[in-house]
Design a protein around this motif. Structure first.
Motif, PDB file in Angstrom:
ATOM      1  N   ALA A  21       0.834  -1.205   0.000  1.00 47.42           N
ATOM      2  CA  ALA A  21       0.000   0.000   0.000  1.00 47.42           C
ATOM      3  C   ALA A  21       0.872   1.259   0.000  1.00 47.42           C
ATOM      4  CB  ALA A  21      -0.931  -0.003   1.197  1.00 47.42           C
ATOM      5  N   GLY A  22       1.941   1.253   0.774  1.00 44.78           N
ATOM      6  CA  GLY A  22       2.851   2.402   0.810  1.00 44.78           C
ATOM      7  C   GLY A  22       3.521   2.647  -0.531  1.00 44.78           C
ATOM      8  N   PHE A  23       3.924   1.577  -1.189  1.00 42.83           N
ATOM      9  CA  PHE A  23       4.567   1.711  -2.501  1.00 42.83           C
ATOM     10  C   PHE A  23       3.629   2.369  -3.496  1.00 42.83           C
ATOM     11  CE2 PHE A  23       5.069  -0.058  -6.777  1.00 42.83           C
ATOM     12  CZ  PHE A  23       6.327   0.435  -7.091  1.00 42.83           C
ATOM     13  N   PHE A  24       2.404   1.847  -3.600  1.00 46.22           N
ATOM     14  CA  PHE A  24       1.471   2.398  -4.576  1.00 46.22           C
ATOM     15  C   PHE A  24       1.005   3.799  -4.200  1.00 46.22           C
ATOM     16  CE2 PHE A  24       1.126  -2.109  -5.771  1.00 46.22           C
ATOM     17  CZ  PHE A  24       1.399  -1.978  -7.122  1.00 46.22           C
ATOM     18  N   GLY A  25       0.883   4.072  -2.925  1.00 42.97           N
ATOM     19  CA  GLY A  25       0.525   5.420  -2.485  1.00 42.97           C
ATOM     20  C   GLY A  25       1.615   6.422  -2.831  1.00 42.97           C
ATOM     21  N   ALA A  26       2.864   6.074  -2.569  1.00 41.13           N
ATOM     22  CA  ALA A  26       3.990   6.963  -2.885  1.00 41.13           C
ATOM     23  C   ALA A  26       4.124   7.146  -4.392  1.00 41.13           C
ATOM     24  CB  ALA A  26       5.278   6.396  -2.302  1.00 41.13           C
ATOM     25  N   ARG A  27       3.880   6.093  -5.140  1.00 33.07           N
ATOM     26  CA  ARG A  27       3.968   6.171  -6.608  1.00 33.07           C
ATOM     27  C   ARG A  27       2.914   7.141  -7.158  1.00 33.07           C
ATOM     28  NH1 ARG A  27       1.622   2.428 -10.610  1.00 33.07           N
ATOM     29  NH2 ARG A  27       2.774   2.696 -12.542  1.00 33.07           N
ATOM     30  N   ALA A  28       1.693   7.027  -6.666  1.00 32.90           N
ATOM     31  CA  ALA A  28       0.620   7.917  -7.117  1.00 32.90           C
ATOM     32  C   ALA A  28       0.912   9.360  -6.723  1.00 32.90           C
ATOM     33  CB  ALA A  28      -0.712   7.470  -6.531  1.00 32.90           C
ATOM     34  N   TYR A  29       1.427   9.564  -5.523  1.00 31.66           N
ATOM     35  CA  TYR A  29       1.774  10.915  -5.063  1.00 31.66           C
ATOM     36  C   TYR A  29       2.858  11.537  -5.941  1.00 31.66           C
ATOM     37  CZ  TYR A  29       3.769  14.637  -2.250  1.00 31.66           C
ATOM     38  OH  TYR A  29       4.264  15.838  -1.839  1.00 31.66           O
ATOM     39  N   MET A  30       3.891  10.781  -6.257  1.00 30.69           N
ATOM     40  CA  MET A  30       4.980  11.314  -7.084  1.00 30.69           C
ATOM     41  C   MET A  30       4.519  11.613  -8.503  1.00 30.69           C
ATOM     42  SD  MET A  30       7.559  11.984  -5.326  1.00 30.69           S
ATOM     43  CE  MET A  30       8.655  12.373  -6.661  1.00 30.69           C
ATOM     44  N   LYS A  31       3.654  10.763  -9.065  1.00 26.50           N
ATOM     45  CA  LYS A  31       3.130  11.034 -10.399  1.00 26.50           C
ATOM     46  C   LYS A  31       2.369  12.355 -10.419  1.00 26.50           C
ATOM     47  CE  LYS A  31       2.476   6.783 -12.968  1.00 26.50           C
ATOM     48  NZ  LYS A  31       1.481   5.883 -13.543  1.00 26.50           N
ATOM     49  N   LYS A  32       1.523  12.559  -9.428  1.00 24.46           N
ATOM     50  CA  LYS A  32       0.736  13.783  -9.354  1.00 24.46           C
ATOM     51  C   LYS A  32       1.648  14.986  -9.129  1.00 24.46           C
ATOM     52  CE  LYS A  32      -3.237  15.880  -7.024  1.00 24.46           C
ATOM     53  NZ  LYS A  32      -2.877  17.147  -7.548  1.00 24.46           N
ATOM     54  N   LYS A  69       6.063  18.708 -23.209  1.00 23.60           N
ATOM     55  CA  LYS A  69       4.739  18.473 -22.622  1.00 23.60           C
ATOM     56  C   LYS A  69       4.003  17.368 -23.372  1.00 23.60           C
ATOM     57  CE  LYS A  69       4.160  23.034 -20.645  1.00 23.60           C
ATOM     58  NZ  LYS A  69       3.473  24.320 -20.702  1.00 23.60           N
ATOM     59  N   ALA A  70       4.157  17.333 -24.695  1.00 27.06           N
ATOM     60  CA  ALA A  70       3.523  16.269 -25.479  1.00 27.06           C
ATOM     61  C   ALA A  70       4.120  14.917 -25.116  1.00 27.06           C
ATOM     62  CB  ALA A  70       3.694  16.542 -26.968  1.00 27.06           C
ATOM     63  N   GLN A  71       5.437  14.862 -24.941  1.00 26.68           N
ATOM     64  CA  GLN A  71       6.096  13.619 -24.558  1.00 26.68           C
ATOM     65  C   GLN A  71       5.645  13.180 -23.166  1.00 26.68           C
ATOM     66  OE1 GLN A  71       8.055  11.690 -26.413  1.00 26.68           O
ATOM     67  NE2 GLN A  71       8.254  10.224 -24.759  1.00 26.68           N
ATOM     68  N   GLN A  72       5.507  14.152 -22.260  1.00 27.76           N
ATOM     69  CA  GLN A  72       5.063  13.831 -20.902  1.00 27.76           C
ATOM     70  C   GLN A  72       3.625  13.307 -20.916  1.00 27.76           C
ATOM     71  OE1 GLN A  72       4.816  17.187 -18.246  1.00 27.76           O
ATOM     72  NE2 GLN A  72       5.121  15.912 -16.457  1.00 27.76           N
ATOM     73  N   ALA A  73       2.766  13.918 -21.726  1.00 26.48           N
ATOM     74  CA  ALA A  73       1.379  13.463 -21.827  1.00 26.48           C
ATOM     75  C   ALA A  73       1.318  12.074 -22.437  1.00 26.48           C
ATOM     76  CB  ALA A  73       0.565  14.450 -22.663  1.00 26.48           C
ATOM     77  N   LYS A  74       2.180  11.830 -23.424  1.00 29.04           N
ATOM     78  CA  LYS A  74       2.213  10.512 -24.077  1.00 29.04           C
ATOM     79  C   LYS A  74       2.670   9.437 -23.091  1.00 29.04           C
ATOM     80  CE  LYS A  74       4.447   8.140 -27.939  1.00 29.04           C
ATOM     81  NZ  LYS A  74       5.460   8.249 -28.969  1.00 29.04           N
ATOM     82  N   SER A  75       3.664   9.743 -22.303  1.00 27.83           N
ATOM     83  CA  SER A  75       4.181   8.747 -21.360  1.00 27.83           C
ATOM     84  C   SER A  75       3.241   8.534 -20.178  1.00 27.83           C
ATOM     85  CB  SER A  75       5.566   9.143 -20.852  1.00 27.83           C
ATOM     86  OG  SER A  75       5.473  10.295 -20.047  1.00 27.83           O
ATOM     87  N   SER A  76       2.433   9.539 -19.832  1.00 25.53           N
ATOM     88  CA  SER A  76       1.509   9.354 -18.713  1.00 25.53           C
ATOM     89  C   SER A  76       0.290   8.543 -19.097  1.00 25.53           C
ATOM     90  CB  SER A  76       1.066  10.727 -18.162  1.00 25.53           C
ATOM     91  OG  SER A  76       0.258  11.384 -19.110  1.00 25.53           O
ATOM     92  N   LYS A  77       0.017   8.395 -20.400  1.00 30.37           N
ATOM     93  CA  LYS A  77      -1.123   7.596 -20.855  1.00 30.37           C
ATOM     94  C   LYS A  77      -0.829   6.105 -20.799  1.00 30.37           C
ATOM     95  CE  LYS A  77      -3.339  10.954 -23.846  1.00 30.37           C
ATOM     96  NZ  LYS A  77      -3.773  11.264 -25.202  1.00 30.37           N
ATOM     97  N   LYS A  78       0.437   5.721 -20.739  1.00 30.19           N
ATOM     98  CA  LYS A  78       0.818   4.302 -20.742  1.00 30.19           C
ATOM     99  C   LYS A  78       0.374   3.621 -19.475  1.00 30.19           C
ATOM    100  CE  LYS A  78       4.721   4.533 -23.825  1.00 30.19           C
ATOM    101  NZ  LYS A  78       6.140   4.336 -24.000  1.00 30.19           N
TER     102      LYS A  78
END
Length: 78
Positions: A21-32, A69-78
């Motif tokens: 749970a900590g791993f996935f929580g930290a991952r989501a926080y860092m992405k945001k 920004k386009a590259q970042q948007a493309k990579s966040s859709k994966k």
């Protein structure tokens, strides 16, 4: 009364569950955080271009930022 083996099993299960749970929580926080605060902005880009000996025009800066920004948007859709 609970047996010692069951208690140890529940403790181990709790530790593993907390780690997952900590791993996935930290991952989501860092992405945001990285989406809200991109690591490179126009001023940093301008400074890097000057250090590389290039004359940064506004058009070139905007093109590079749009591409990033386009590259970042493309990579966040994966």
């Amino acid at each position: 009364m609970m047996s010692v083996g069951l208690a140890v099993f529940l403790i181990i299960l709790g530790v593993i569950g907390g780690a997952v749970a900590g791993f996935f929580g930290a991952r989501a926080y860092m992405k945001k955080y990285l989406q809200d605060n991109p690591p490179v902005n126009e001023d940093m880009m301008r400074t890097m271009m000057v250090q590389m000996g290039q004359k940064p025009s506004e058009k070139k800066l905007h093109q590079m930022m749009t591409a990033m920004k386009a590259q970042q948007a493309k990579s966040s859709k994966k």
